[in-house]
Scaffold this motif. Structure first.
Motif, mmCIF file in Angstrom:
data_model
loop_
_atom_site.group_PDB
_atom_site.id
_atom_site.type_symbol
_atom_site.label_atom_id
_atom_site.label_comp_id
_atom_site.label_asym_id
_atom_site.label_seq_id
_atom_site.Cartn_x
_atom_site.Cartn_y
_atom_site.Cartn_z
ATOM 1 N N ARG A 6 -26.057 -1.605 -33.624
ATOM 2 C CA ARG A 6 -25.513 -2.596 -34.530
ATOM 3 C C ARG A 6 -26.644 -3.379 -35.177
ATOM 4 O O ARG A 6 -27.769 -3.373 -34.700
ATOM 5 C CB ARG A 6 -24.622 -3.582 -33.787
ATOM 6 C CG ARG A 6 -23.349 -2.952 -33.324
ATOM 7 C CD ARG A 6 -22.348 -4.005 -33.061
ATOM 8 N NE ARG A 6 -21.078 -3.356 -32.755
ATOM 9 C CZ ARG A 6 -20.040 -3.992 -32.317
ATOM 10 N NH1 ARG A 6 -20.102 -5.280 -32.129
ATOM 11 N NH2 ARG A 6 -18.930 -3.359 -32.072
ATOM 12 N N GLU A 7 -26.283 -4.084 -36.223
ATOM 13 C CA GLU A 7 -27.252 -4.937 -36.915
ATOM 14 C C GLU A 7 -26.784 -6.380 -36.761
ATOM 15 O O GLU A 7 -25.638 -6.702 -37.049
ATOM 16 C CB GLU A 7 -27.332 -4.558 -38.389
ATOM 17 C CG GLU A 7 -28.579 -5.035 -39.057
ATOM 18 C CD GLU A 7 -28.712 -4.415 -40.435
ATOM 19 O OE1 GLU A 7 -28.080 -4.955 -41.364
ATOM 20 O OE2 GLU A 7 -29.435 -3.415 -40.570
ATOM 21 N N CYS A 8 -27.685 -7.236 -36.311
ATOM 22 C CA CYS A 8 -27.363 -8.646 -36.108
ATOM 23 C C CYS A 8 -27.147 -9.312 -37.479
ATOM 24 O O CYS A 8 -27.997 -9.194 -38.354
ATOM 25 C CB CYS A 8 -28.493 -9.339 -35.352
ATOM 26 S SG CYS A 8 -28.229 -11.097 -35.098
ATOM 27 N N PRO A 9 -26.027 -10.028 -37.689
ATOM 28 C CA PRO A 9 -25.777 -10.664 -38.982
ATOM 29 C C PRO A 9 -26.637 -11.908 -39.240
ATOM 30 O O PRO A 9 -26.664 -12.414 -40.352
ATOM 31 C CB PRO A 9 -24.297 -11.045 -38.905
ATOM 32 C CG PRO A 9 -23.987 -11.109 -37.463
ATOM 33 C CD PRO A 9 -24.903 -10.153 -36.776
ATOM 34 N N ILE A 10 -27.381 -12.368 -38.254
ATOM 35 C CA ILE A 10 -28.228 -13.547 -38.423
ATOM 36 C C ILE A 10 -29.660 -13.140 -38.750
ATOM 37 O O ILE A 10 -30.231 -13.562 -39.751
ATOM 38 C CB ILE A 10 -28.192 -14.440 -37.161
ATOM 39 C CG1 ILE A 10 -26.774 -14.925 -36.872
ATOM 40 C CG2 ILE A 10 -29.152 -15.626 -37.294
ATOM 41 C CD1 ILE A 10 -26.165 -15.782 -37.956
ATOM 42 N N ARG A 24 -17.383 -7.256 -27.887
ATOM 43 C CA ARG A 24 -17.894 -8.576 -27.527
ATOM 44 C C ARG A 24 -19.285 -8.857 -28.076
ATOM 45 O O ARG A 24 -19.688 -10.004 -28.146
ATOM 46 C CB ARG A 24 -17.929 -8.723 -26.012
ATOM 47 C CG ARG A 24 -16.552 -8.727 -25.392
ATOM 48 C CD ARG A 24 -16.675 -8.903 -23.921
ATOM 49 N NE ARG A 24 -17.572 -7.873 -23.397
ATOM 50 C CZ ARG A 24 -17.538 -7.412 -22.168
ATOM 51 N NH1 ARG A 24 -16.674 -7.891 -21.328
ATOM 52 N NH2 ARG A 24 -18.368 -6.477 -21.766
ATOM 53 N N HIS A 25 -20.038 -7.851 -28.423
ATOM 54 C CA HIS A 25 -21.429 -8.038 -28.842
ATOM 55 C C HIS A 25 -21.561 -7.972 -30.362
ATOM 56 O O HIS A 25 -21.432 -6.908 -30.948
ATOM 57 C CB HIS A 25 -22.342 -6.989 -28.196
ATOM 58 C CG HIS A 25 -22.465 -7.160 -26.725
ATOM 59 N ND1 HIS A 25 -23.280 -8.096 -26.152
ATOM 60 C CD2 HIS A 25 -21.845 -6.529 -25.699
ATOM 61 C CE1 HIS A 25 -23.173 -8.029 -24.846
ATOM 62 N NE2 HIS A 25 -22.298 -7.082 -24.536
ATOM 63 N N ARG A 31 -29.800 -16.760 -28.906
ATOM 64 C CA ARG A 31 -30.326 -17.642 -29.954
ATOM 65 C C ARG A 31 -29.607 -17.378 -31.293
ATOM 66 O O ARG A 31 -29.232 -18.313 -31.998
ATOM 67 C CB ARG A 31 -31.828 -17.411 -30.090
ATOM 68 C CG ARG A 31 -32.498 -18.323 -31.061
ATOM 69 C CD ARG A 31 -33.979 -18.067 -31.068
ATOM 70 N NE ARG A 31 -34.644 -18.940 -32.005
ATOM 71 C CZ ARG A 31 -35.922 -18.903 -32.284
ATOM 72 N NH1 ARG A 31 -36.693 -18.036 -31.680
ATOM 73 N NH2 ARG A 31 -36.444 -19.722 -33.149
ATOM 74 N N CYS A 32 -29.414 -16.117 -31.650
ATOM 75 C CA CYS A 32 -28.699 -15.778 -32.882
ATOM 76 C C CYS A 32 -27.230 -16.186 -32.786
ATOM 77 O O CYS A 32 -26.637 -16.648 -33.763
ATOM 78 C CB CYS A 32 -28.820 -14.292 -33.179
ATOM 79 S SG CYS A 32 -30.436 -13.810 -33.807
ATOM 80 N N ALA A 37 -23.004 -20.096 -34.542
ATOM 81 C CA ALA A 37 -22.063 -21.173 -34.231
ATOM 82 C C ALA A 37 -22.414 -22.428 -35.028
ATOM 83 O O ALA A 37 -21.522 -23.117 -35.539
ATOM 84 C CB ALA A 37 -22.081 -21.468 -32.737
ATOM 85 N N ARG A 38 -23.715 -22.744 -35.162
ATOM 86 C CA ARG A 38 -24.141 -23.903 -35.956
ATOM 87 C C ARG A 38 -23.719 -23.737 -37.410
ATOM 88 O O ARG A 38 -23.234 -24.684 -38.038
ATOM 89 C CB ARG A 38 -25.661 -24.083 -35.868
ATOM 90 C CG ARG A 38 -26.113 -24.902 -34.684
ATOM 91 C CD ARG A 38 -27.570 -25.278 -34.815
ATOM 92 N NE ARG A 38 -28.460 -24.123 -34.761
ATOM 93 C CZ ARG A 38 -28.904 -23.560 -33.654
ATOM 94 N NH1 ARG A 38 -28.553 -24.037 -32.487
ATOM 95 N NH2 ARG A 38 -29.705 -22.515 -33.710
#
Length: 110
Positions: A6-10, A24-25, A31-32, A37-38
């Motif tokens: 997968r590729e992290c959206p952050i 779930r992942h 941290r990402c 969430a922020r």
């Protein structure tokens, strides 16, 4: 065990996920996940402000340049020095030094 990438959206890094836990992942690190969430919280608060009729404010408009208010000659080199904002009053531009202090010698123009 089946692995999915997968590729992290952050941070847009690629990471491995077990297919059984794939739902779930979404983020590569805690941290990402916290950054996401922020961002969601900030978007929700801005949307609530707009719904309440309050104008959206920018994060930080940046410093505004101060306009020169006075020009004096430097006591050392006699070149013009621009004084801005708080130093515009004569009392602030030419402070008086108390005579009781012997360790401070006032500068004088020759």
């Amino acid at each position: 065990m089946l692995v999915e990438f997968r590729e992290c959206p952050i941070c847009w890094t690629s990471f491995q996920v077990n297919r059984n836990a794939a739902a779930r992942h979404t983020y590569c690190t805690p941290r990402c996940k916290a950054e996401a969430a922020r961002r969601r919280r900030r978007e929700r608060d801005e949307a609530a402000d707009v719904a309440d009729g309050e104008p959206m404010t920018s994060a930080s408009p940046g410093p505004t340049p101060l306009a020169p208010t006075a020009v004096r000659n430097c006591p050392h080199c006699d070149k013009p020095v621009t004084i801005v904002a708080l130093l515009a009053t004569p009392e602030a531009a030419r402070p008086t030094i108390p005579a009781a202090s012997r360790d401070v010698i006032p500068m004088r123009r020759s």
